[in-house]
Enzyme design. Sequence first.
Site, short mmCIF file in Angstrom:
data_model
loop_
_atom_site.label_atom_id
_atom_site.label_comp_id
_atom_site.label_asym_id
_atom_site.label_seq_id
_atom_site.Cartn_x
_atom_site.Cartn_y
_atom_site.Cartn_z
N LYS A 1 0.75 -1.13 -0.14
CA LYS A 1 -0.07 0.09 -0.02
C LYS A 1 0.66 1.28 -0.06
CE LYS A 1 -0.35 -0.62 4.99
NZ LYS A 1 -0.58 -1.20 5.87
N TYR B 1 17.66 29.84 6.64
CA TYR B 1 16.50 30.53 7.24
C TYR B 1 16.72 30.76 8.51
CZ TYR B 1 13.24 29.86 3.26
OH TYR B 1 12.76 29.94 2.06
C1 LIG Z 1 0.11 -2.25 6.73
C2 LIG Z 1 -0.30 -3.63 7.12
C3 LIG Z 1 0.65 -4.42 7.41
C4 LIG Z 1 2.24 -4.22 6.97
O1 LIG Z 1 2.51 -3.72 8.32
P1 LIG Z 1 4.19 -3.49 8.69
O2 LIG Z 1 4.50 -3.16 9.89
O3 LIG Z 1 4.58 -2.36 7.59
O4 LIG Z 1 5.02 -4.80 8.23
C5 LIG Z 1 0.36 -5.83 7.57
N1 LIG Z 1 -1.18 -5.96 7.79
C6 LIG Z 1 -2.14 -4.89 7.42
C7 LIG Z 1 -3.63 -5.20 7.77
C8 LIG Z 1 -1.62 -3.62 7.28
O5 LIG Z 1 -2.57 -2.74 7.21
#
Ligand SMILES: *Cc1c(COP(=O)(O)O)cnc(C)c1O
Length: 353
Positions: free
Chosen positions: A45, A255
């Site tokens: 994602k 800055y």
């Molecule tokens: C994002 C997510 C993961 C991955 O988690 P990490 O901590 O990045 O390894 C796994 N399962 C679900 C449901 C998620 O939303």
Amino acid sequence: MSRPDFSLGLPPPSHRLNIDTNALAHNWRALDRLSVSGTAGAAVKADCYGLGTDTCVPVLRDAGAAMFFVAHWSEAAPLLEHVRADQVAVLHGPMTGADVEFARATGAVPVINSLDQARRWSDAGGATCHLMVDTGINRLGLAVGDLSDPSVQSLNIDVFMSHLACADEDSSMNARQLSAFREASGKVRYKRLSLANSAGIALGPDYAFDVTRPGLALYGGVPREELSGTIHQVAHIEAAIIQVREISAGECVGYNAEFQAPDSMRVGTVSLGYADGFLRARGRDFALEHGGRQLPLLGKVSMDMIVIDLTLAPDLTEGDWLKVPFYLPVAAQQSAVSQYELLTVLGHRLRAG
Ligand SMILES: *Cc1c(COP(=O)(O)O)cnc(C)c1O
């Protein structure tokens, strides 16, 4: 207005993000091995946590990943260029009729999170789905008490999953969620079980079940100390010196004129700033590197640019490329954000390099 001719290509930007695809494949294989009883999928994602779907997904697929998790339906579309639709799991589930239509048209598989979603999916024909049960994070997922509902019992469930809230800590909540998950899994029929994210994999084989869902650690994040020797850095950042100047004692840099030169010195302006995920919090006591030499930052990050001390590197000049240390556990701490946040704020402009 006529469109300019870009056929010669765009001039390259003066900073770049290099993705070490060997390290990415290594990390997936290492997490897969650690998922003893199961096989590792991949959370992809947020555009592979900011590192780019088109770059990362083919590498993960070729390494052996066969299940890919995204949050939104819109994120499924670019994935479908690289993997089979039945390998794509959409975590937000079918929230609207349009989501259901998209799922049915493409074959991407919804994760059912509520009784409403269960009914909506069944009403549309009830093809294979996954199911998320909440065991304590109270984010998405059916309550354990809802599992006996007929709309859930009639689902055709491939992966029955839950998500750990505190896997990156030594919290008693991990064991509580593990036993709640085991108990919940007795209430429905499914093909496979899945509980662990990256940190959950490091909690040991009890948490692995059939499928694990690493995200952060694939991309070089180290959520638990147990993984620190195993996970390799994936994202490497370099930026170029775009101007060199000599300043006199008493002159200021950047800055708010935060740095004042104690003596005359040679400084370099480097093309990197917050729009590239280089946050102000990282400015203090930080240095870029060249050939093993440390080049300390002077003053504040100023939008698109930082200024470094070149006094001890008289050979470096405009156009020279510097390494921006980006080992995630350290870089995130210096930036005062989590490793997740640091990856996902890297910025499109940096990736265009
Ligand atoms: C994002 C997510 C993961 C991955 O988690 P990490 O901590 O990045 O390894 C796994 N399962 C679900 C449901 C998620 O939303």
